[in-house]
Write a protein that holds these residues in place. Structure first.
Motif, PDB file in Angstrom:
ATOM      1  N   UNK A  27       0.637 -15.620   7.317  1.00 10.99           N
ATOM      2  CA  UNK A  27       0.454 -15.143   5.960  1.00 10.99           C
ATOM      3  C   UNK A  27       1.550 -14.129   5.661  1.00 10.99           C
ATOM      4  N   UNK A  28       1.956 -14.073   4.429  1.00 11.87           N
ATOM      5  CA  UNK A  28       2.956 -13.096   4.022  1.00 11.87           C
ATOM      6  C   UNK A  28       4.031 -13.731   3.163  1.00 11.87           C
ATOM      7  N   UNK A  29       5.164 -13.023   3.069  1.00 10.65           N
ATOM      8  CA  UNK A  29       6.308 -13.518   2.318  1.00 10.65           C
ATOM      9  C   UNK A  29       7.584 -13.239   3.103  1.00 10.65           C
ATOM     10  N   UNK A  30       8.584 -14.030   2.816  1.00 16.27           N
ATOM     11  CA  UNK A  30       9.895 -13.829   3.436  1.00 16.27           C
ATOM     12  C   UNK A  30      10.810 -13.193   2.403  1.00 16.27           C
ATOM     13  N   UNK A  31      11.431 -12.111   2.799  1.00 16.24           N
ATOM     14  CA  UNK A  31      12.400 -11.465   1.920  1.00 16.24           C
ATOM     15  C   UNK A  31      13.746 -11.413   2.636  1.00 16.24           C
ATOM     16  N   UNK A  41      32.387 -11.723   4.439  1.00 14.39           N
ATOM     17  CA  UNK A  41      31.220 -11.757   3.546  1.00 14.39           C
ATOM     18  C   UNK A  41      30.074 -10.904   4.115  1.00 14.39           C
ATOM     19  N   UNK A  42      29.166 -10.490   3.248  1.00 12.72           N
ATOM     20  CA  UNK A  42      28.035  -9.683   3.725  1.00 12.72           C
ATOM     21  C   UNK A  42      27.102 -10.516   4.618  1.00 12.72           C
ATOM     22  N   UNK A  43      26.491  -9.850   5.584  1.00 12.72           N
ATOM     23  CA  UNK A  43      25.529 -10.512   6.459  1.00 12.72           C
ATOM     24  C   UNK A  43      24.169 -10.555   5.760  1.00 12.72           C
ATOM     25  N   UNK A  44      23.452 -11.681   5.889  1.00 20.07           N
ATOM     26  CA  UNK A  44      22.135 -11.827   5.271  1.00 20.07           C
ATOM     27  C   UNK A  44      21.085 -11.766   6.377  1.00 20.07           C
ATOM     28  N   UNK A  45      20.104 -10.893   6.192  1.00 14.48           N
ATOM     29  CA  UNK A  45      19.005 -10.738   7.139  1.00 14.48           C
ATOM     30  C   UNK A  45      17.693 -11.073   6.447  1.00 14.48           C
ATOM     31  N   UNK A  46      16.710 -11.519   7.229  1.00 10.77           N
ATOM     32  CA  UNK A  46      15.416 -11.928   6.689  1.00 10.77           C
ATOM     33  C   UNK A  46      14.297 -11.142   7.347  1.00 10.77           C
ATOM     34  N   UNK A  47      13.272 -10.817   6.539  1.00 15.26           N
ATOM     35  CA  UNK A  47      12.091 -10.116   7.014  1.00 15.26           C
ATOM     36  C   UNK A  47      10.842 -10.885   6.621  1.00 15.26           C
ATOM     37  N   UNK A  48       9.834 -10.834   7.472  1.00 13.87           N
ATOM     38  CA  UNK A  48       8.504 -11.313   7.132  1.00 13.87           C
ATOM     39  C   UNK A  48       7.694 -10.090   6.739  1.00 13.87           C
ATOM     40  N   UNK A  49       7.176 -10.087   5.519  1.00  9.66           N
ATOM     41  CA  UNK A  49       6.373  -8.973   5.034  1.00  9.66           C
ATOM     42  C   UNK A  49       4.938  -9.436   4.877  1.00  9.66           C
ATOM     43  N   UNK A  50       4.000  -8.632   5.395  1.00  7.81           N
ATOM     44  CA  UNK A  50       2.588  -8.986   5.322  1.00  7.81           C
ATOM     45  C   UNK A  50       1.751  -7.713   5.275  1.00  7.81           C
ATOM     46  N   UNK A  51       0.481  -7.859   4.920  1.00  8.09           N
ATOM     47  CA  UNK A  51      -0.444  -6.742   4.858  1.00  8.09           C
ATOM     48  C   UNK A  51      -1.496  -6.927   5.935  1.00  8.09           C
ATOM     49  N   UNK A  59       8.493  -7.559   9.744  1.00  6.22           N
ATOM     50  CA  UNK A  59       9.104  -7.955  11.006  1.00  6.22           C
ATOM     51  C   UNK A  59      10.389  -8.709  10.703  1.00  6.22           C
ATOM     52  N   UNK A  60      11.391  -8.468  11.508  1.00  9.36           N
ATOM     53  CA  UNK A  60      12.664  -9.156  11.344  1.00  9.36           C
ATOM     54  C   UNK A  60      12.544 -10.577  11.859  1.00  9.36           C
ATOM     55  N   UNK A  61      13.085 -11.512  11.096  1.00  4.15           N
ATOM     56  CA  UNK A  61      13.094 -12.918  11.485  1.00  4.15           C
ATOM     57  C   UNK A  61      14.474 -13.246  12.038  1.00  4.15           C
ATOM     58  N   UNK A  62      14.554 -13.839  13.232  1.00  5.29           N
ATOM     59  CA  UNK A  62      15.863 -14.262  13.739  1.00  5.29           C
ATOM     60  C   UNK A  62      16.511 -15.262  12.773  1.00  5.29           C
ATOM     61  N   UNK A  63      17.817 -15.181  12.616  1.00  3.98           N
ATOM     62  CA  UNK A  63      18.529 -15.982  11.617  1.00  3.98           C
ATOM     63  C   UNK A  63      18.291 -17.481  11.813  1.00  3.98           C
ATOM     64  N   UNK A  65      15.703 -18.982  12.878  1.00  2.00           N
ATOM     65  CA  UNK A  65      14.302 -19.399  12.800  1.00  2.00           C
ATOM     66  C   UNK A  65      13.711 -19.292  11.399  1.00  2.00           C
ATOM     67  N   UNK A  66      14.527 -19.114  10.399  1.00  2.00           N
ATOM     68  CA  UNK A  66      14.026 -18.953   9.030  1.00  2.00           C
ATOM     69  C   UNK A  66      13.282 -20.213   8.574  1.00  2.00           C
ATOM     70  N   UNK A  67      13.784 -21.388   8.883  1.00  2.00           N
ATOM     71  CA  UNK A  67      13.134 -22.635   8.469  1.00  2.00           C
ATOM     72  C   UNK A  67      11.752 -22.773   9.115  1.00  2.00           C
ATOM     73  N   UNK A  68      11.628 -22.402  10.398  1.00  2.00           N
ATOM     74  CA  UNK A  68      10.330 -22.481  11.077  1.00  2.00           C
ATOM     75  C   UNK A  68       9.324 -21.525  10.440  1.00  2.00           C
ATOM     76  N   UNK A  69       9.796 -20.336  10.051  1.00  2.00           N
ATOM     77  CA  UNK A  69       8.908 -19.377   9.411  1.00  2.00           C
ATOM     78  C   UNK A  69       8.483 -19.868   8.032  1.00  2.00           C
ATOM     79  N   UNK A  70       9.367 -20.528   7.306  1.00  2.00           N
ATOM     80  CA  UNK A  70       8.995 -21.073   5.999  1.00  2.00           C
ATOM     81  C   UNK A  70       7.942 -22.168   6.152  1.00  2.00           C
ATOM     82  N   UNK A  71       8.074 -23.003   7.184  1.00  4.99           N
ATOM     83  CA  UNK A  71       7.063 -24.027   7.449  1.00  4.99           C
ATOM     84  C   UNK A  71       5.724 -23.394   7.814  1.00  4.99           C
ATOM     85  N   UNK A  72       5.761 -22.326   8.616  1.00  9.80           N
ATOM     86  CA  UNK A  72       4.533 -21.638   9.006  1.00  9.80           C
ATOM     87  C   UNK A  72       3.868 -20.966   7.803  1.00  9.80           C
TER      88      UNK A  72
END
Length: 109
Positions: A27-31, A41-51, A59-63, A65-72
């Motif tokens: 549960x949560x969102x990816x930002x 170019x600037x580096x892009x990082x991803x976080x999983x945000x949840x309550x 939590x930081x998402x490894x670069x 594994x973003x697709x796996x987190x979107x599926x989850x």
């Protein structure tokens, strides 16, 4: 106007079987955020945000594994819908049981 009677009412066992068959769910969102670099170019990082327990967490998402987190996350939305459906099925079951336990009215003599 939506017709709710067209939706098939499933049993508790069917809903639980579908929940058990789900892949990993979160549960949560990816930002994402960009970190500027001096060269290139600037580096892009991803976080999983949840309550959790009323507090926001991140939590930081490894670069890679973003697709796996979107599926989850998609699986997590499906899980949430199934839990609501399970709650509705349990409510119907409890109402049916309580109506069977009601006393029949006595006729006066």
């Amino acid at each position: 106007m939506k017709n709710k009677s067209s939706k098939k009412v499933r049993s508790r066992a069917e809903i639980l079987a579908e929940i058990a068959a789900l892949p990993p769910s979160i549960q949560g969102t990816i930002s994402s955020y960009k970190c500027p670099r001096k060269n290139g170019p600037p580096a892009v990082y991803y976080n999983l945000q949840y309550t959790l327990n009323g507090r926001n967490h991140s939590k930081t998402i490894p670069v890679g594994m973003v697709a796996e987190f979107k599926d989850a996350l998609a699986s997590g939305k499906k899980l949430k819908d199934l839990v609501l459906e399970l709650s509705d099925a349990d409510t119907r079951l409890l109402v049916e049981q309580s109506s069977a336990l009601k006393k029949s009215s006595r006729t006066s003599s």
